[in-house]
Design an enzyme around this catalytic site. Structure first.
Site, PDB file in Angstrom:
ATOM      1  N   GLU A  80      44.200  34.904  41.421  1.00 45.37           N
ATOM      2  CA  GLU A  80      45.057  34.527  42.065  1.00 45.37           C
ATOM      3  C   GLU A  80      44.856  33.080  42.780  1.00 45.37           C
ATOM      4  OE1 GLU A  80      49.054  36.992  42.299  1.00 45.37           O
ATOM      5  OE2 GLU A  80      48.149  36.433  44.225  1.00 45.37           O
TER       6      GLU A  80
ATOM      7  N   SER B 133      49.381  32.786  42.568  1.00 45.42           N
ATOM      8  CA  SER B 133      50.332  33.544  43.171  1.00 45.42           C
ATOM      9  C   SER B 133      51.728  33.416  42.798  1.00 45.42           C
ATOM     10  CB  SER B 133      50.058  33.492  44.683  1.00 45.42           C
ATOM     11  OG  SER B 133      51.182  33.753  45.400  1.00 45.42           O
TER      12      SER B 133
ATOM     13  N   LYS C  97      50.034  44.403  42.144  1.00 47.70           N
ATOM     14  CA  LYS C  97      49.768  45.045  40.892  1.00 47.70           C
ATOM     15  C   LYS C  97      49.998  46.562  41.171  1.00 47.70           C
ATOM     16  CE  LYS C  97      47.935  41.025  40.557  1.00 47.70           C
ATOM     17  NZ  LYS C  97      48.513  40.988  41.741  1.00 47.70           N
TER      18      LYS C  97
ATOM     19  N   ASP D  55      47.233  41.354  48.152  1.00 49.89           N
ATOM     20  CA  ASP D  55      46.656  40.047  47.542  1.00 49.89           C
ATOM     21  C   ASP D  55      46.402  38.946  48.533  1.00 49.89           C
ATOM     22  OD1 ASP D  55      46.927  41.263  45.028  1.00 49.89           O
ATOM     23  OD2 ASP D  55      47.859  39.586  44.215  1.00 49.89           O
TER      24      ASP D  55
END
Length: 552
Positions: A442, A468, A121, A78
């Site tokens: 995010e 986030s 994830k 991410d």
């Protein structure tokens, strides 16, 4: 055993022949086949070391009479995907991970599973797969990254994002930005605050699908290797006892996880993921119920970004088990639920003591009387919006401001860095939901920019996207219904007065019914942003954030 479908009988000689082509022996094929899903790759710092964890897991499986069968899973970093088109793929990757794990389990008739995730994830994707396939399963993560403290400043990934904002505001120079960049992430592991990855690894432990220590033992400690070996051994034991995920993940254990979430102050993304996991178990969670849990659960921990402590400090204080023991002692969690140890949670916690300190506060002396997360409702979010209450400054808990509306994350970031956002504004970022994004990106870059420029105690941000786990400030995400589905957020205009009252779980815009009806009559649904490939399919199939953004 399930694996007998591919290992026993004369008519399975071709199947055994294929195993023998890889070097498996008859002795190995007579044992339980335990899948080892290893999400190792060379683009996520939380996963770069997972081959070491996998080797330890496989050693444990062999020590207890099983045969390990390793395969891989994808993963998105991410942090690297943040702030550009790559973030569209992050949440959707959760579904790909769940689907691919399901495929491997059923296609090859595995008896049991060890899942090795670590980051955002990957953990919930594997949890969804474990509940969906419902064969004996257990988890061991790669562990958290160590936080480094230099000159009294504890650094982590969030420090770098906020340093960018401070640099653009002229508060720090090039050398200081370079220093933070070079020192904030000192080695492998999931990023060191109570961000989404560490939240989900701790919650996996609380759910009962991982052994004690899974969420907090640092990535590079020998203790993590020992934990991986014990996890491999326990996987075989779960097969022998036929203890399955749906024996462990029940309404009671999910409530326990949400309760610990409130006490720990986890990422707001945990609401999205626990809801999706519940969906795989046939449990439909009502978001309103989370506020009831919050009312009964004080916030006992404030790890970064909500406070100055990091995950290693939480581990030194006793970690998840110490926090659960404190909650059990005060009757707010159910100790009778089964766990992957084969024992109940209460049995696991026998002898575990919370020694109150400044990392885990005692139940009767909390950071706040209510939990770390809150679900807000009102005309702006009739199906709910999520805020990490524990990371909101006191002066922003009740706030009214003037809307500054942007139709994308990039447009908002440009305005923030240009100095166009002023104290008292409420930044609105829309068309970033599960369907409209697509992928519910995010937004650490805009929230960190606001914080880095010193506006986090003066400016709120709302979005139908998500944040986030590193986000701090009055940031309300998951606004549902989302803009692409005609939610009221789609009708907002610059200057609208938005009222946020986190203690009373409320978010609304000061518009009359007549004005709303007028704007709705003039609103035209947007064209899909992406017309081909996986994201196009995802946008057509995904449900609301209030339902966990699962696929229909």
């Amino acid at each position: 055993m399930i694996s007998h479908q591919v290992t026993r009988g004369d008519d399975r000689a071709p199947h055994r022949s294929l195993f023998k082509a890889m070097g498996y022996t008859d002795e190995e094929l007579s044992r339980p086949l335990i899948g080892v899903c290893n999400s190792f790759n060379e683009i996520i710092p939380g996963h770069i070391h997972l081959n070491r964890i996998a080797e330890a897991v496989k050693a444990g499986i062999r020590m207890n009479g099983g045969t390990p069968v390793e395969f891989g899973a994808i993963g998105v970093c991410d942090g690297i995907a943040m702030g550009h088109e790559g973030m569209h793929y992050s949440l959707p990757s959760r579904e790909l991970i769940a689907d691919s794990c399901e495929t491997m389990v059923h296609a090859h008739s595995l008896d049991g599973m060890v899942y090795i995730p670590n980051c955002d994830k990957i953990v919930p994707g594997m949890l969804m797969a474990a509940c969906r396939t419902n064969i004996p399963s257990i988890f061991v993560s790669g562990g958290p990254m160590e936080s480094r403290t230099i000159n009294g400043q504890a650094l982590d990934l969030n420090s770098v994002f906020e340093a960018v904002g401070a640099h653009k505001a002229g508060k720090i120079g090039d050398d200081e930005l370079q220093f933070v960049e070079d020192n904030a992430c000192p080695g492998c592991g999931s990023c060191s605050g109570m961000f989404t990855a560490n939240s989900m690894n701790c919650l996996t432990e609380a759910l009962g699908l991982a052994l004690p220590g899974n969420g907090t033992i640092l990535a590079m400690r020998a203790e993590r290797i020992r934990l991986a070996k014990m996890t491999g051994m326990q996987a075989v034991e779960l097969v022998r006892k036929n203890i399955r995920p749906l024996d462990i993940v029940t309404e009671s254990s999910l409530t326990n996880a949400f309760t610990m979430d409130m006490a720990l102050g986890c990422s707001s993304n945990s609401v999205l993921h626990l809801t999706a996991i519940g969906s795989e178990c046939g449990l439909k969670l009502q978001l309103e119920g989370l506020n009831k849990i919050s009312e009964n659960t004080p916030n006992l921990c404030r790890l970064a970004p909500a406070g100055t402590h990091h995950i290693q400090d939480f581990d030194d204080a006793g970690g998840v088990q110490a926090l659960l023991a404190e909650l059990l002692a005060h009757g707010v969690i159910n100790g009778n639920v089964l766990t992957c140890t084969g024992k109940t949670l209460q049995q696991n916690l026998c002898g575990v003591v919370n020694r109150p300190n400044d990392v885990i506060r005692p139940f009767d002396d909390p950071y706040s009387q209510t939990g770390g997360l809150a679900i807000l409702f009102g005309n702006l979010a009739p199906d709910g919006g999520v805020v990490k209450r524990s990371a909101v400054a006191d002066e922003m808990l009740v706030n009214e401001g003037s809307a500054r509306v942007f139709d994308s994350e990039s447009a908002a970031i440009e305005a923030i860095y240009a100095g166009e956002i002023k104290p008292g504004d409420v930044v609105v970022i829309r068309y970033e939901g599960p369907r409209g994004g697509p992928g519910m990106r995010e937004m650490l870059s805009p929230t960190s920019a606001i914080a880095g420029m010193g506006l986090d105690k003066q400016v709120a941000l709302i979005t139908d996207g998500r944040f986030s786990g590193a986000t701090r400030g009055a940031c309300i995400g998951h606004i549902s219904p989302e803009a692409a589905d005609g939610g009221l957020i789609a009708l907002l205009q610059d200057g609208d007065r938005i009222k946020i009252d986190i203690p009373n779980y409320s978010i609304s815009v000061d518009l009359s019914d007549e004005e709303i009806a007028k704007r709705r009559a003039e609103w035209t649904p947007p064209e899909p942003k992406i017309l081909t490939g996986y994201l196009s399919r995802y946008a057509r199939m995904v449900t609301s954030a209030s339902e966990g953004a699962v696929l229909k």
